[in-house]
Design a protein around this motif. Sequence first.
Motif, mmCIF file in Angstrom:
data_model
loop_
_atom_site.group_PDB
_atom_site.id
_atom_site.type_symbol
_atom_site.label_atom_id
_atom_site.label_comp_id
_atom_site.label_asym_id
_atom_site.label_seq_id
_atom_site.Cartn_x
_atom_site.Cartn_y
_atom_site.Cartn_z
ATOM 1 N N PHE A 97 21.934 51.191 118.842
ATOM 2 C CA PHE A 97 22.208 52.593 119.157
ATOM 3 C C PHE A 97 21.160 53.153 120.104
ATOM 4 C CE2 PHE A 97 24.305 51.872 115.084
ATOM 5 C CZ PHE A 97 25.575 52.336 115.363
ATOM 6 N N ARG A 103 27.045 52.300 107.470
ATOM 7 C CA ARG A 103 28.490 52.209 107.661
ATOM 8 C C ARG A 103 28.809 51.410 108.926
ATOM 9 N NH1 ARG A 103 31.952 55.823 106.073
ATOM 10 N NH2 ARG A 103 33.341 54.222 106.885
ATOM 11 N N SER A 104 28.029 51.648 110.003
ATOM 12 C CA SER A 104 28.304 50.929 111.251
ATOM 13 C C SER A 104 27.944 49.454 111.134
ATOM 14 C CB SER A 104 27.527 51.562 112.402
ATOM 15 O OG SER A 104 26.158 51.254 112.280
ATOM 16 N N LEU A 139 25.310 42.530 104.928
ATOM 17 C CA LEU A 139 26.528 43.316 105.146
ATOM 18 C C LEU A 139 27.549 42.557 105.992
ATOM 19 C CD1 LEU A 139 24.978 46.865 105.647
ATOM 20 C CD2 LEU A 139 26.468 46.146 103.791
ATOM 21 N N ILE A 148 25.294 46.341 116.806
ATOM 22 C CA ILE A 148 25.187 47.545 117.644
ATOM 23 C C ILE A 148 23.735 48.004 117.773
ATOM 24 C CG2 ILE A 148 26.047 49.894 118.009
ATOM 25 C CD1 ILE A 148 28.353 49.244 116.080
ATOM 26 N N LEU A 154 26.155 58.598 114.750
ATOM 27 C CA LEU A 154 25.089 57.807 115.365
ATOM 28 C C LEU A 154 25.314 57.640 116.865
ATOM 29 C CD1 LEU A 154 24.284 54.935 112.901
ATOM 30 C CD2 LEU A 154 22.666 56.501 113.928
ATOM 31 N N HIS A 180 18.107 53.300 115.917
ATOM 32 C CA HIS A 180 17.906 53.661 114.516
ATOM 33 C C HIS A 180 17.768 52.432 113.621
ATOM 34 C CE1 HIS A 180 17.938 57.056 111.751
ATOM 35 N NE2 HIS A 180 18.342 56.168 110.865
ATOM 36 N N ILE A 236 33.678 44.963 110.967
ATOM 37 C CA ILE A 236 32.747 45.464 111.985
ATOM 38 C C ILE A 236 31.428 44.696 111.984
ATOM 39 C CG2 ILE A 236 31.872 47.299 110.452
ATOM 40 C CD1 ILE A 236 31.600 49.088 112.926
ATOM 41 N N SER A 248 33.228 53.818 120.274
ATOM 42 C CA SER A 248 33.633 54.219 118.916
ATOM 43 C C SER A 248 35.011 53.660 118.588
ATOM 44 C CB SER A 248 33.670 55.742 118.793
ATOM 45 O OG SER A 248 32.420 56.277 119.105
ATOM 46 N N LEU A 276 35.427 52.880 114.637
ATOM 47 C CA LEU A 276 34.904 54.107 114.034
ATOM 48 C C LEU A 276 35.753 55.318 114.423
ATOM 49 C CD1 LEU A 276 31.075 53.524 114.670
ATOM 50 C CD2 LEU A 276 32.376 53.058 112.595
ATOM 51 N N PRO A 326 30.420 57.740 110.432
ATOM 52 C CA PRO A 326 29.318 57.019 111.093
ATOM 53 C C PRO A 326 29.250 57.245 112.593
ATOM 54 C CG PRO A 326 31.061 55.509 110.404
ATOM 55 C CD PRO A 326 31.406 56.846 109.831
ATOM 56 N N ILE A 327 30.253 57.899 113.128
ATOM 57 C CA ILE A 327 30.265 58.130 114.574
ATOM 58 C C ILE A 327 29.121 59.048 115.011
ATOM 59 C CG2 ILE A 327 31.725 60.192 114.772
ATOM 60 C CD1 ILE A 327 33.365 58.570 116.835
ATOM 61 N N ASP A 372 19.221 55.659 119.964
ATOM 62 C CA ASP A 372 17.886 56.004 119.440
ATOM 63 C C ASP A 372 17.310 54.869 118.597
ATOM 64 O OD1 ASP A 372 19.486 56.096 117.301
ATOM 65 O OD2 ASP A 372 18.892 58.083 116.605
#
Lengths: 224, 440
Positions: A94, B345-346, A115, A92, B435, A98, A86, A54, A59, B432-433, A96
Motif C-alpha cells: 500500500f 482483510r486485504s 492468511l 499488496i 487502505l 502499512h 485474495i 480495488s 475489494l 478494507p478499501i 503508506d
Amino acid sequence: MTRENDANPIIKVSDLRHSYGAREILSISDWELTHSENQLLLGPSGSGKTTFLSILTGLLKPTSGNISFHINNEFNLTTEMVGKHIASIFGIVFQDHHLISSLTLEENLRLAQQLSKRKPDTEWADHLLNILGLYSRRKDKPTLLSRGEIQRAAIARAASTKPAIIIADEPTSALDDANCNQVMSLLESLSNEAGSTMLVASHDKRITPYFKKALELQSPEVLS
Amino acid sequence: MTWVITKLTWANLFNRPVSTILTIATLSVAVALISVLLQFTAFVDQRLERDTGGVDLVVGAKGSPLQLVLSSLYHIDIPTGNIPLRDAQSLMRNPQVGRATPLALGDSFLGFRIVGTSPDFLNLYDAGFQEGSIWKHEQQVVIGARVKQDLKMGIGQKFASTHGLVSAGADASHHEQTPYEVVGILEPTGSVIDRLILTSVESVWHAHGITHDEERHDEERHDEVSHEEHESEADHTTGAEHKHGHSELSDIKNLDPSGHEITALLVEYKSPIAAVRLPRFVNSQSGLQAAVPAIEVTRLFSLSDGLVSGARIIGILFILIGGLSIFVTVSNASAHKAYDIALLRSMGASPTTVFLQQLTEGFVIAVISGLLGIMFAHLLLFMAASALPSLKAIGLNGSLFTIAELYLLVATVFIGIVAVMWPAIRNYKLDPIILLKRGR
C-alpha cells in the motif's frame, strides 16, 4: 501453485466500467495481465487507478464489465471468488506501506503467510528480510522502524506469500530519484524471485523504464 | 485461523500494556469484591448449618431466643441464664424428644469455651478422636482440633479454667483448685466443636463448688444399660474407684436434680409433630424458653441482608464499570487499528476472523480478570485470617471455593464478550478499501 503458461493472461478484463452515481470514473474496454510481464498503471490522481486495483483485488464490485482470473489450473475465478483467494493471488504494497502495528517484522511476514493458507515458509521470510537488510530488525515492531525500513518491510510482506501478482500502489511517491530506483529495483528483483507478476499503479513517470507494458488511465474529465 | 487469532490477541494486549493492565485491574477488583461476599455468605451458610448439628430446638432460660441460639449452638454470645435441672430432666423424658443434650456453660480457657455436656454432644457433630478418648472422671476434658492447634495442648496436660466466657484478663478469676486434664483430642470437623473444650456437666458444677455427692443411681436402669459394659471393663473396680465408662458421669437424666442447674438443652425431635407441640409446651413453662435455630438464623440473616445486598450491588456496579472499561479500551484500540484491520482483510482475513479475534480479546481480558479477582479475594481472606485472630478462629481463611464463584467467572466472561461486541461488529463491517483510499 503451478503457473499458467507464460503466454496466457492471468487476468483478463473486458468492458469494465465503474461509476459513483452518475459520474463514471473508470472505463477499460480491454486489458490483460500476462504472467511475468510486469505492468504499470499510469495516470494522474483521480484517474481511477485505485478503483481499478480495488476491483481487481475483489475489494470493490464494478458497475459493469467482466474480469476473469486464470491463476493456475485449479483456479478460474470470478470477481466474487477473488475476495476469498485474495491472499494467495495478491501481495499488496500500500501507498503508506502499512504493517500490523502490534506485531514484529517477522510476525507480520508470518501472518501474511498464515492468511494465504500456505505452509509458513520461514526460510523464505528470513531470506526476504536478509536481502532487504531487515534481518537484524526482525524482532522490532513497526513503530521502531524508519520510513525506509517500513517501506522495505511492506515489500517483504507482499512477497512473503509468493503471490501470483504483487500489486504496488504509488510505491515511489515522495521519494527522491535514488530511493525511487532502489525501491523499484527491489520490487522487480523480489517479484522475479517470488515468481510473481508485478502490477504497479503510479502517476510517477520516472518508473516507466521498469515496465515493458503500461496502461494509461484517463482522468474523469477526459472520460466524460 | 487459530494462529492468527491467538497471535493478534496477545500482540494487541501486550502492545498497550498500561491500558490492558488498568482494564484487568478494574474488573479484577470488582470480581474480588463479589467473590469475597460470596465466600463470606457461603461460609456463614455452611458454618451455621454445620454448627446447628441437627438440633431442632434449644431450650434455655427466658430472654432473647437469638441470644440463646447463638450462645448454645454457635458459642458466640453470652447465655440467657440457667434452667433448673429438674425441668431439663422432665424434658429429657418427654416422649416427643428424640435426643436431648445438656449444656453447662460459664468457663473458658484462654478464650476457648469449656462446655459441660454429655458424650452425645460429639455425635451431633460426628466428631471422632484423633487421640485419647472420652472423659471417664470429673475434671477430664476432650479438646477440639482448633484448641489443640492454637494452644499446642496434648494428652495429659492440665490447666485451670477461667470463670467467664471471654478471653482471660489480668483480673479474671481462675478455678485453681479444680484443674482440668486433657484426656482426648478430637479430629477436625470444620464445625464449632473444633473450638470447644468438652467435659462432663458434673465437672463444671465441681469447678463452681457444686457437689453432687447425693447423686443416686437408678439401679434398674443402671443394670439394663451398663451391665455388659461392666463385664467388659478391664479396670472394673468397686467403691470410690468405680469406673464404668462415661455413661455414669454424664447420665444427667438420673441425677438428683436438687440444687442443680444447666445452661441449655439441645433437643432433637422424635417425630415431625414435635415441631408443633414441643416449643409451645416449653414456652408455657415458667423460666423456660424454646428457640428454634432455623427461625433465629433466618432472623439473623434478615438483619444483615441489607448490608450484604448493598455490597453485592456495589460489586455488580464495579463489574459493569469493568465491562465498560473493556468496551472503552477495545473500542479505542480498534478505532486506532482500523488500518490494521483493513490490512488484515486485504491480506485475506475473513470478516468472521476479524470479528472472532475481537471477541477473543474481550474473552481473554475477562477470563484473566475473573481468575485474578477470585484468586485475589481468596488471598485477601487468607491474609486477613492471618492478621485477624477472630477470622482465624471461626475458620474464614479463604480456603472455601463455591460454585457461585464459577458462575461469577462465567458472568464476568459474558460481560467481557458483550463489552467488545460493538467494536467487533464495527470491525466486521469495515471496508478494507480504506487502505487504498488513504491519503488520496
